[in-house]
Design a protein around this motif. Structure first.
Motif, short mmCIF file in Angstrom:
data_model
loop_
_atom_site.label_atom_id
_atom_site.label_comp_id
_atom_site.label_asym_id
_atom_site.label_seq_id
_atom_site.Cartn_x
_atom_site.Cartn_y
_atom_site.Cartn_z
N VAL A 238 39.83 40.64 43.13
CA VAL A 238 39.59 40.35 44.45
C VAL A 238 39.84 41.39 45.43
N ASN A 239 38.78 41.50 46.52
CA ASN A 239 39.33 42.62 47.48
C ASN A 239 40.33 41.85 48.29
N LEU A 240 41.47 42.53 48.34
CA LEU A 240 42.40 42.32 49.32
C LEU A 240 42.39 42.58 51.12
N ASP A 241 41.24 43.35 51.19
CA ASP A 241 40.81 43.92 52.44
C ASP A 241 39.84 42.87 53.29
N PRO A 242 40.57 42.23 54.16
CA PRO A 242 39.68 41.21 54.82
C PRO A 242 38.61 41.71 55.86
N HIS A 243 38.61 43.04 56.05
CA HIS A 243 37.51 43.55 56.98
C HIS A 243 36.57 44.73 56.32
N GLN A 244 36.86 45.23 55.33
CA GLN A 244 36.01 46.32 54.87
C GLN A 244 35.62 45.99 53.45
N PRO A 245 34.35 46.32 53.01
CA PRO A 245 34.09 46.59 51.49
C PRO A 245 34.76 47.56 50.83
N GLN A 246 34.94 47.47 49.59
CA GLN A 246 35.92 48.14 48.95
C GLN A 246 35.11 48.05 47.46
N GLN A 247 35.55 49.24 46.87
CA GLN A 247 34.80 49.53 45.56
C GLN A 247 35.77 50.34 44.53
N GLY B 86 32.72 38.26 53.25
CA GLY B 86 31.68 37.69 53.85
C GLY B 86 30.44 37.46 52.49
N SER B 87 30.20 38.45 51.70
CA SER B 87 29.49 38.43 50.92
C SER B 87 29.88 38.17 49.29
N ARG B 88 30.89 39.03 48.97
CA ARG B 88 31.33 38.90 47.58
C ARG B 88 32.75 39.53 47.72
N GLN B 89 33.86 38.35 47.88
CA GLN B 89 35.09 38.83 48.19
C GLN B 89 35.77 39.00 46.72
N ALA B 90 35.15 38.44 45.84
CA ALA B 90 35.94 38.41 44.44
C ALA B 90 35.05 38.26 43.40
N HIS B 91 35.27 38.56 42.04
CA HIS B 91 34.90 38.26 40.96
C HIS B 91 35.51 37.20 40.16
N VAL B 92 35.16 36.08 39.58
CA VAL B 92 35.84 35.25 38.63
C VAL B 92 35.08 35.50 37.34
N LEU B 93 35.38 36.22 36.50
CA LEU B 93 34.56 36.56 35.17
C LEU B 93 34.90 35.92 34.17
N GLU B 94 34.16 35.13 33.35
CA GLU B 94 34.41 34.38 32.29
C GLU B 94 33.82 35.14 31.11
N VAL B 95 34.59 35.73 30.12
CA VAL B 95 34.24 36.61 29.01
C VAL B 95 33.24 35.63 28.00
N GLU B 96 31.97 35.74 27.79
CA GLU B 96 31.36 35.17 27.16
C GLU B 96 31.56 35.58 25.54
#
Length: 89
Positions: free
Chosen positions: A29-38, A78-88
């Motif tokens: 999860v990106n905790l920054d509500p204003h800026q993209p993070q990587q 606004g576009s992708r705030q988080a990943h919820v990834l299920e391991v296949e």
């Protein structure tokens, strides 16, 4: 006891893995509500996953190849705030 917090190499990203006997879910999860993070999310070998594995993002429907060790993530408000990834399996 079945939650493992993961290293992210970026203090504005938080990541953890939750496991049951047969399932692993990785959340980033990106905790920054204003800026993209990587950054990098580090999957430890102690989770017992194979060296390379496929994850399904249940929010977007996308699939990605992840591995034990460093995995790149880019999240934006606004576009992708988080990943919820299920391991296949």
């Amino acid at each position: 006891s079945n939650v493992t917090f993961l290293d992210t190499a970026n203090e504005t990203l938080i990541a953890y893995a939750k496991q049951t006997r047969s399932d692993t879910v990785i959340c980033v999860v990106n905790l920054d509500p204003h800026q993209p993070q990587q950054g990098i999310t580090v999957i430890p070998a102690s989770l017992g996953l194979p060296p390379s594995f496929t994850v399904h993002d249940v929010l977007s429907g996308e699939r990605f190849q992840w591995r034990i060790g460093a995995n790149f993530v880019a999240l934006a408000p606004g576009s992708r705030q988080a990943h919820v990834l299920e391991v296949e399996r």
